[in-house]
Design a protein around this motif. Structure first.
Motif, short mmCIF file in Angstrom:
data_model
loop_
_atom_site.label_atom_id
_atom_site.label_comp_id
_atom_site.label_asym_id
_atom_site.label_seq_id
_atom_site.Cartn_x
_atom_site.Cartn_y
_atom_site.Cartn_z
N ARG A 1 1.54 11.60 -10.76
CA ARG A 1 1.06 12.98 -10.80
C ARG A 1 2.20 13.94 -11.11
N GLU B 1 8.23 9.16 3.27
CA GLU B 1 7.81 8.28 2.19
C GLU B 1 8.99 7.82 1.32
N ASP C 1 0.82 -1.21 0.00
CA ASP C 1 0.00 0.00 0.00
C ASP C 1 0.86 1.26 0.00
N PHE C 2 1.96 1.22 0.72
CA PHE C 2 2.88 2.35 0.77
C PHE C 2 3.45 2.61 -0.62
N HIS D 1 8.46 14.87 -4.92
CA HIS D 1 7.03 14.54 -4.85
C HIS D 1 6.69 13.67 -3.65
N LEU D 2 7.69 13.18 -2.94
CA LEU D 2 7.48 12.33 -1.77
C LEU D 2 7.87 13.08 -0.50
N THR E 1 3.99 -0.34 -10.96
CA THR E 1 4.34 1.08 -10.89
C THR E 1 4.02 1.76 -12.21
N LYS F 1 2.12 1.79 -3.49
CA LYS F 1 1.08 2.31 -4.38
C LYS F 1 0.93 3.81 -4.23
N ARG F 2 1.02 4.30 -3.00
CA ARG F 2 0.95 5.76 -2.80
C ARG F 2 2.14 6.44 -3.46
N GLN F 3 3.32 5.84 -3.35
CA GLN F 3 4.49 6.40 -4.01
C GLN F 3 4.28 6.47 -5.53
N HIS G 1 1.46 6.57 -7.26
CA HIS G 1 0.49 7.60 -7.63
C HIS G 1 1.13 8.98 -7.59
N LYS G 2 1.98 9.21 -6.63
CA LYS G 2 2.61 10.54 -6.52
C LYS G 2 3.59 10.79 -7.66
#
Length: 201
Positions: A38, A190, A27-28, A185-186, A59, A30-32, A34-35
């Motif tokens: 973007r 993160e 899950d961590f 972006h992190l 990714t 996946k957040r990376q 997405h960032k």
């Protein structure tokens, strides 16, 4: 004319801390992903490629959801590998790293990266933007090759998960490293995937 090559290391995979060779993102991670997607949303990508390994492929698929251009194409030239073996020029400090790595794995990595350099570090007639989602050692090897560094120099060129490095290959001038290991972006908490993540900033 310039060929911009965006080298993105895959996000954090599930069970990476337990030595799992390949797995989907946690899950961590996946957040990376997405960032970083973007972050790259405004780049006019003309081509995208990814390692077929699960952590890179997932990714890339997340990044595809945010970015311009075609979806990422799988390439076996981007597999995780050992890009070179010991040479006379390799500092003794790194000898221990190669202990226990079979010669056939090293030979396969050398052959893979030779073909990868030919395929991806290309000069173009017009401006092009290529995304490559791959692995730490492969990114280091691309950078070392583009900058005409010794073959062993990928050792020590570490990048964090979901980081961005950018090469510019031009028709008549030496290659340039425009960006290295960008993780703006992190948030600091993160940033994972290399010893840099342990630094207090």
């Amino acid at each position: 004319m310039s060929h911009y090559i965006y080298l993105v290391r895959h996000a954090q995979q599930r069970d990476a801390e337990h030595g799992v060779v390949d797995a989907p993102l946690d899950d961590f991670g996946k957040r990376q992903a997405h960032k970083v997607g973007r972050r790259l949303a405004q780049v006019p990508f003309t081509a995208k490629y990814t390692s077929p390994l699960d952590r890179a492929l997932e990714t890339a698929r997340i990044i595809d959801g945010y970015t311009q251009g075609p979806d990422a194409e799988e390439s076996t030239l981007l597999f995780d590998c050992i890009p070179s073996g010991l040479t006379k020029e390799t500092p003794a400090f790194y000898e221990r790293f190669f202990t226990g790595i079979p010669n056939e794995d090293i030979d396969a990595g050398i052959a893979q990266m030779h073909d990868a350099f030919d395929a991806f570090l290309t000069r173009t007639r017009g401006d092009e933007h290529t995304l490559i989602v791959t692995h730490n050692f492969v990114i280091g090897a691309f950078i070392a090759k583009a900058l005409d560094c010794p073959s062993w120099r990928w050792l020590g060129l570490n990048t964090l998960n979901a980081s961005i490095s950018v090469l510019r290959i031009r028709s008549t001038k030496p290659a340039e490293l425009l960006v290295l290991n960008d993780v703006a972006h992190l948030a600091p908490e993160e940033r994972t995937g290399a010893t840099l993540a342990q630094l207090p900033f």
